[in-house]
Design a protein around this motif. Structure first.
Motif, PDB file in Angstrom:
ATOM      1  N   ASP A 131    -101.471  27.342 -20.224  1.00 16.55           N
ATOM      2  CA  ASP A 131    -101.835  28.001 -18.960  1.00 16.55           C
ATOM      3  C   ASP A 131    -100.627  28.300 -18.068  1.00 16.55           C
ATOM      4  O   ASP A 131    -100.763  28.377 -16.850  1.00 16.55           O
ATOM      5  N   ARG A 132     -99.473  28.467 -18.661  1.00 17.88           N
ATOM      6  CA  ARG A 132     -98.316  28.884 -17.857  1.00 17.88           C
ATOM      7  C   ARG A 132     -98.366  30.391 -17.633  1.00 17.88           C
ATOM      8  O   ARG A 132     -98.878  31.150 -18.449  1.00 17.88           O
ATOM      9  N   PHE A 133     -97.809  30.816 -16.524  1.00 15.37           N
ATOM     10  CA  PHE A 133     -97.776  32.243 -16.202  1.00 15.37           C
ATOM     11  C   PHE A 133     -96.417  32.594 -15.628  1.00 15.37           C
ATOM     12  O   PHE A 133     -95.675  31.731 -15.133  1.00 15.37           O
ATOM     13  N   ILE A 134     -96.082  33.866 -15.687  1.00 14.36           N
ATOM     14  CA  ILE A 134     -94.931  34.396 -14.963  1.00 14.36           C
ATOM     15  C   ILE A 134     -95.323  35.777 -14.457  1.00 14.36           C
ATOM     16  O   ILE A 134     -95.956  36.557 -15.181  1.00 14.36           O
ATOM     17  N   ILE A 135     -94.998  36.060 -13.201  1.00 18.93           N
ATOM     18  CA  ILE A 135     -95.319  37.347 -12.595  1.00 18.93           C
ATOM     19  C   ILE A 135     -94.018  38.108 -12.398  1.00 18.93           C
ATOM     20  O   ILE A 135     -93.084  37.600 -11.764  1.00 18.93           O
ATOM     21  N   ILE A 136     -93.960  39.311 -12.930  1.00 19.19           N
ATOM     22  CA  ILE A 136     -92.737  40.098 -12.880  1.00 19.19           C
ATOM     23  C   ILE A 136     -93.054  41.507 -12.379  1.00 19.19           C
ATOM     24  O   ILE A 136     -94.173  41.980 -12.501  1.00 19.19           O
ATOM     25  N   PRO A 137     -92.052  42.192 -11.807  1.00 18.81           N
ATOM     26  CA  PRO A 137     -92.269  43.583 -11.386  1.00 18.81           C
ATOM     27  C   PRO A 137     -92.253  44.529 -12.573  1.00 18.81           C
ATOM     28  O   PRO A 137     -91.830  44.175 -13.683  1.00 18.81           O
TER      29      PRO A 137
ATOM     30  N   LYS B  17     -90.413  47.072 -13.319  1.00 14.92           N
ATOM     31  CA  LYS B  17     -89.116  47.394 -13.916  1.00 14.92           C
ATOM     32  C   LYS B  17     -88.662  46.302 -14.873  1.00 14.92           C
ATOM     33  O   LYS B  17     -88.073  46.579 -15.918  1.00 14.92           O
ATOM     34  N   MET B  18     -88.963  45.052 -14.538  1.00 20.20           N
ATOM     35  CA  MET B  18     -88.591  43.953 -15.426  1.00 20.20           C
ATOM     36  C   MET B  18     -89.436  43.995 -16.697  1.00 20.20           C
ATOM     37  O   MET B  18     -88.943  43.682 -17.787  1.00 20.20           O
ATOM     38  N   ALA B  19     -90.691  44.393 -16.564  1.00 21.40           N
ATOM     39  CA  ALA B  19     -91.522  44.566 -17.749  1.00 21.40           C
ATOM     40  C   ALA B  19     -90.923  45.634 -18.659  1.00 21.40           C
ATOM     41  O   ALA B  19     -90.936  45.503 -19.889  1.00 21.40           O
ATOM     42  N   GLY B  20     -90.373  46.689 -18.053  1.00 24.44           N
ATOM     43  CA  GLY B  20     -89.721  47.722 -18.841  1.00 24.44           C
ATOM     44  C   GLY B  20     -88.493  47.208 -19.565  1.00 24.44           C
ATOM     45  O   GLY B  20     -88.225  47.600 -20.705  1.00 24.44           O
ATOM     46  N   LEU B  21     -87.748  46.311 -18.912  1.00 17.72           N
ATOM     47  CA  LEU B  21     -86.557  45.737 -19.553  1.00 17.72           C
ATOM     48  C   LEU B  21     -86.949  44.905 -20.764  1.00 17.72           C
ATOM     49  O   LEU B  21     -86.233  44.895 -21.776  1.00 17.72           O
ATOM     50  N   ILE B  22     -88.076  44.189 -20.661  1.00 17.34           N
ATOM     51  CA  ILE B  22     -88.532  43.400 -21.801  1.00 17.34           C
ATOM     52  C   ILE B  22     -88.852  44.318 -22.977  1.00 17.34           C
ATOM     53  O   ILE B  22     -88.511  44.036 -24.126  1.00 17.34           O
ATOM     54  N   LYS B  23     -89.505  45.435 -22.697  1.00 18.04           N
ATOM     55  CA  LYS B  23     -89.861  46.371 -23.759  1.00 18.04           C
ATOM     56  C   LYS B  23     -88.624  47.007 -24.395  1.00 18.04           C
ATOM     57  O   LYS B  23     -88.651  47.417 -25.559  1.00 18.04           O
ATOM     58  N   LYS B  24     -87.542  47.108 -23.604  1.00 15.00           N
ATOM     59  CA  LYS B  24     -86.303  47.681 -24.132  1.00 15.00           C
ATOM     60  C   LYS B  24     -85.417  46.629 -24.793  1.00 15.00           C
ATOM     61  O   LYS B  24     -84.440  46.976 -25.446  1.00 15.00           O
ATOM     62  N   SER B  25     -85.739  45.360 -24.594  1.00 14.29           N
ATOM     63  CA  SER B  25     -84.888  44.293 -25.102  1.00 14.29           C
ATOM     64  C   SER B  25     -85.030  44.171 -26.617  1.00 14.29           C
ATOM     65  O   SER B  25     -85.887  44.794 -27.238  1.00 14.29           O
ATOM     66  N   ASP B  26     -84.208  43.310 -27.177  1.00 12.09           N
ATOM     67  CA  ASP B  26     -84.219  43.126 -28.624  1.00 12.09           C
ATOM     68  C   ASP B  26     -85.281  42.106 -29.005  1.00 12.09           C
ATOM     69  O   ASP B  26     -85.002  41.091 -29.640  1.00 12.09           O
ATOM     70  N   LEU B  27     -86.520  42.376 -28.611  1.00 14.27           N
ATOM     71  CA  LEU B  27     -87.619  41.452 -28.870  1.00 14.27           C
ATOM     72  C   LEU B  27     -88.265  41.825 -30.203  1.00 14.27           C
ATOM     73  O   LEU B  27     -89.368  42.344 -30.275  1.00 14.27           O
TER      74      LEU B  27
ATOM     75  N   VAL C 100     -97.540  36.771 -19.395  1.00 18.30           N
ATOM     76  CA  VAL C 100     -96.750  37.640 -18.522  1.00 18.30           C
ATOM     77  C   VAL C 100     -97.681  38.590 -17.768  1.00 18.30           C
ATOM     78  O   VAL C 100     -98.474  39.314 -18.374  1.00 18.30           O
ATOM     79  N   TYR C 101     -97.570  38.565 -16.444  1.00 14.82           N
ATOM     80  CA  TYR C 101     -98.336  39.473 -15.593  1.00 14.82           C
ATOM     81  C   TYR C 101     -97.372  40.390 -14.861  1.00 14.82           C
ATOM     82  O   TYR C 101     -96.342  39.941 -14.345  1.00 14.82           O
ATOM     83  N   MET C 102     -97.710  41.671 -14.810  1.00 15.36           N
ATOM     84  CA  MET C 102     -96.925  42.633 -14.046  1.00 15.36           C
ATOM     85  C   MET C 102     -97.628  42.894 -12.721  1.00 15.36           C
ATOM     86  O   MET C 102     -98.835  43.105 -12.683  1.00 15.36           O
TER      87      MET C 102
END
Length: 303
Positions: free
Chosen positions: A189-195, A197-207, A233-235
């Motif tokens: 039940d852990r969460f993180i709230i991000i804006p 633009k940060m969600a976009g960086l995750i999608k561009k990252s080497d994931l 992850v919540y945007m």
């Protein structure tokens, strides 16, 4: 009087041009709201009106002592601290539907306005709560020297935010997870709230490792954010933003703070000052950080 016929236009006579009102409305877009997903709402059913107080019982900490054979035992009376959740905040809306508009419209404006007001209330409450809880987060779980044990994990400050890019965004999220690990926060039940633009960086990252998201398909392939390092992850567009584009991120476990909200009044009355009906609503709510160590704050700029 008559008007000349223009190409492609009907021939109108007189000075009357008929108008057609569409039976459809353009839908509004709303910022996503997250409070119900990230907070403890166990006490929501216990509130009725603004000014209500909910007393929350907490588990005392039991002291473990070393035993020596033959000694007299020292018996403690564990302190049972009490927290109070005060329902001391409220938001309202009030609008009038004029009788003339009602006659001319084939759309149920009252229902449409109620829906819009409800969504905008949630957005305003999200913005307020996600800002107000920041000072009550444990000092060990934020800043340039975060970590209850290590005390050297940089999560950023307003004066010196962490510059996050697609090359280090995953490392930053892992660091927040480490801070919560050192605080003994539960892993579920852990969460993180991000804006956004940060969600976009995750999608561009080497994931490329799909296991990071708890999904069978890599984020790079389907573009969906799921689980990252045990975080859901919540945007949100409702995070607090300081001058210079410094975003205040919030992460943690949902037991970290409690939130209770209730629409206590929703009514339609006849207007005394015009020919029409007034629809108005009052939503009361309260929130409190109950386990500061279960929350973490990050301050970042994004590139």
């Amino acid at each position: 009087m008559s008007f000349p016929v223009s190409a492609g236009r009907p021939n109108y006579s007189g000075n009357f041009i008929p108008e057609i009102w569409s039976g459809k409305l353009i839908e509004n877009f709303y910022d996503a709201t997250v409070l119900a997903a990230i907070s403890n709402t166990d006490y929501e059913g216990e509130i009725r009106n603004m000014g209500d107080t909910v007393n929350i019982r907490t588990t005392p900490e039991i002291t473990i002592k070393t035993y020596v054979k033959g000694q007299t035992l020292s018996v403690e009376n564990p302190d049972k601290p009490k927290l109070q959740l005060v329902i001391d905040k409220g938001e309202y809306f009030a609008c009038v539907e004029d009788d003339v508009d009602k006659v001319q419209s084939d759309i149920n404006l009252m229902d449409t306005w109620s829906k819009d007001a409800s969504e905008r209330m949630k957005i305003k409450i999200d913005q307020r709560v996600l800002t107000d809880v920041l000072p009550d987060i444990s000092a060990l779980n934020k800043g340039a020297s975060a970590g209850r044990i290590s005390a050297n994990i940089n999560l950023g400050t307003t004066a010196s935010p962490v510059a996050v890019s697609k090359t280090n965004v995953l490392e930053y999220i892992v660091d927040i997870g480490t801070v919560l690990d050192e605080a003994n926060a539960p892993e579920g039940d852990r969460f993180i709230i991000i804006p956004a633009k940060m969600a976009g960086l995750i999608k561009k990252s080497d994931l490329k490792d799909a296991s990071l998201t708890g999904d069978s398909v890599s984020v790079l392939r389907n573009g969906r954010l799921g689980m990252i390092d045990r975080f859901t992850v919540y945007m949100s567009h409702n995070l607090s933003v300081a001058s210079g584009g410094k975003f205040n991120l919030i992460a943690g476990h949902k037991m970290g703070f409690t939130f209770a909200s209730q629409m206590t009044n929703m009514e339609t009355i006849r207007s005394e000052t015009t020919f029409g009906n007034i629809i108005r609503g009052l939503q009361v709510y309260g929130y409190k950080v109950v386990k500061p160590e279960a929350l973490a704050q990050g301050v970042v700029t994004l590139s």
